[in-house]
Design a protein around this motif. Structure first.
Motif, mmCIF file in Angstrom:
data_model
loop_
_atom_site.group_PDB
_atom_site.id
_atom_site.type_symbol
_atom_site.label_atom_id
_atom_site.label_comp_id
_atom_site.label_asym_id
_atom_site.label_seq_id
_atom_site.Cartn_x
_atom_site.Cartn_y
_atom_site.Cartn_z
ATOM 1 N N ALA A 140 0.834 -1.210 0.000
ATOM 2 C CA ALA A 140 0.000 0.000 0.000
ATOM 3 C C ALA A 140 0.865 1.255 0.000
ATOM 4 O O ALA A 140 0.554 2.231 -0.695
ATOM 5 C CB ALA A 140 -0.949 -0.011 1.198
ATOM 6 N N ASP A 182 2.267 1.663 -3.472
ATOM 7 C CA ASP A 182 1.216 2.176 -4.354
ATOM 8 C C ASP A 182 0.927 3.646 -4.069
ATOM 9 O O ASP A 182 0.682 4.428 -4.987
ATOM 10 C CB ASP A 182 -0.061 1.343 -4.195
ATOM 11 C CG ASP A 182 0.110 -0.086 -4.705
ATOM 12 O OD1 ASP A 182 1.077 -0.356 -5.450
ATOM 13 O OD2 ASP A 182 -0.741 -0.929 -4.351
ATOM 14 N N HIS A 193 -4.637 4.557 -0.682
ATOM 15 C CA HIS A 193 -3.523 3.666 -0.338
ATOM 16 C C HIS A 193 -2.988 3.962 1.063
ATOM 17 O O HIS A 193 -2.592 3.041 1.785
ATOM 18 C CB HIS A 193 -2.413 3.760 -1.372
ATOM 19 C CG HIS A 193 -2.821 3.268 -2.725
ATOM 20 N ND1 HIS A 193 -3.345 2.016 -2.946
ATOM 21 C CD2 HIS A 193 -2.793 3.872 -3.941
ATOM 22 C CE1 HIS A 193 -3.623 1.863 -4.232
ATOM 23 N NE2 HIS A 193 -3.293 2.986 -4.855
ATOM 24 N N GLU A 198 -5.337 2.298 3.430
ATOM 25 C CA GLU A 198 -5.101 0.849 3.402
ATOM 26 C C GLU A 198 -3.860 0.495 4.220
ATOM 27 O O GLU A 198 -3.867 -0.487 4.974
ATOM 28 C CB GLU A 198 -4.921 0.357 1.971
ATOM 29 C CG GLU A 198 -6.186 0.376 1.147
ATOM 30 C CD GLU A 198 -5.932 0.083 -0.334
ATOM 31 O OE1 GLU A 198 -4.768 -0.153 -0.725
ATOM 32 O OE2 GLU A 198 -6.911 0.082 -1.095
#
Length: 77
Positions: free
Chosen positions: A20, A23, A39, A42
Protein backbone atom coordinates in the motif's frame (compact mmCIF):
# COMPACT_ATOMS: atom_id res chain seq x y z
CA UNK A 1 2.79 -29.77 27.08
CA UNK A 2 -0.03 -27.97 25.30
CA UNK A 3 0.66 -26.60 21.83
CA UNK A 4 -1.14 -23.42 20.88
CA UNK A 5 -2.53 -23.67 17.36
CA UNK A 6 -4.00 -20.16 17.51
CA UNK A 7 -1.48 -18.15 15.52
CA UNK A 8 -2.10 -14.73 14.08
CA UNK A 9 0.38 -14.13 11.28
CA UNK A 10 2.00 -10.70 11.25
CA UNK A 11 3.80 -11.17 7.93
CA UNK A 12 0.84 -10.93 5.55
CA UNK A 13 -0.58 -7.62 6.82
CA UNK A 14 2.97 -6.28 7.06
CA UNK A 15 3.60 -7.08 3.40
CA UNK A 16 0.22 -5.61 2.46
CA UNK A 17 1.14 -2.40 4.29
CA UNK A 18 4.40 -2.25 2.34
CA UNK A 19 2.50 -2.71 -0.92
CA UNK A 20 0.00 0.00 0.00
CA UNK A 21 2.86 2.40 0.76
CA UNK A 22 4.52 1.58 -2.56
CA UNK A 23 1.22 2.18 -4.35
CA UNK A 24 0.79 5.42 -2.41
CA UNK A 25 4.21 6.59 -3.57
CA UNK A 26 3.46 5.75 -7.19
CA UNK A 27 0.10 7.53 -7.01
CA UNK A 28 1.78 10.63 -5.58
CA UNK A 29 4.35 10.64 -8.38
CA UNK A 30 1.47 10.57 -10.85
CA UNK A 31 -0.37 13.30 -8.85
CA UNK A 32 -3.31 10.97 -8.26
CA UNK A 33 -4.08 12.32 -4.82
CA UNK A 34 -7.37 10.48 -4.24
CA UNK A 35 -5.69 7.17 -5.02
CA UNK A 36 -2.75 8.10 -2.76
CA UNK A 37 -5.15 8.81 0.11
CA UNK A 38 -6.88 5.46 -0.46
CA UNK A 39 -3.52 3.67 -0.34
CA UNK A 40 -2.54 5.60 2.80
CA UNK A 41 -5.72 4.44 4.52
CA UNK A 42 -5.10 0.85 3.40
CA UNK A 43 -1.58 1.04 4.82
CA UNK A 44 -2.91 2.26 8.17
CA UNK A 45 -5.36 -0.63 8.39
CA UNK A 46 -2.67 -3.17 7.57
CA UNK A 47 -0.23 -1.64 10.06
CA UNK A 48 -2.88 -1.88 12.79
CA UNK A 49 -3.46 -5.55 11.91
CA UNK A 50 0.30 -6.12 12.02
CA UNK A 51 0.55 -4.46 15.45
CA UNK A 52 -2.36 -6.56 16.74
CA UNK A 53 -0.66 -9.75 15.54
CA UNK A 54 2.58 -8.74 17.25
CA UNK A 55 0.76 -7.96 20.51
CA UNK A 56 -1.02 -11.33 20.30
CA UNK A 57 2.26 -13.19 19.73
CA UNK A 58 3.91 -11.32 22.61
CA UNK A 59 1.04 -12.26 24.92
CA UNK A 60 1.12 -15.90 23.80
CA UNK A 61 4.87 -16.12 24.39
CA UNK A 62 4.55 -14.42 27.77
CA UNK A 63 1.83 -16.88 28.82
CA UNK A 64 3.93 -19.81 27.61
CA UNK A 65 6.96 -18.58 29.58
CA UNK A 66 4.80 -18.22 32.69
CA UNK A 67 3.47 -21.78 32.31
CA UNK A 68 7.00 -23.09 31.76
CA UNK A 69 8.30 -21.30 34.87
CA UNK A 70 5.41 -22.60 36.95
CA UNK A 71 5.97 -26.15 35.69
CA UNK A 72 9.69 -25.91 36.44
CA UNK A 73 9.11 -24.57 39.94
CA UNK A 74 6.60 -27.31 40.75
CA UNK A 75 8.89 -30.00 39.33
CA UNK A 76 11.76 -28.95 41.61
CA UNK A 77 9.73 -29.07 44.84
Amino acid sequence: MQINTSVIDYAYPCMMAEKALKDLHEAMLMKQYDAALKHAEEALVEVRLTAAAIRHEKEQNSNERDRTRTSTVHAHR
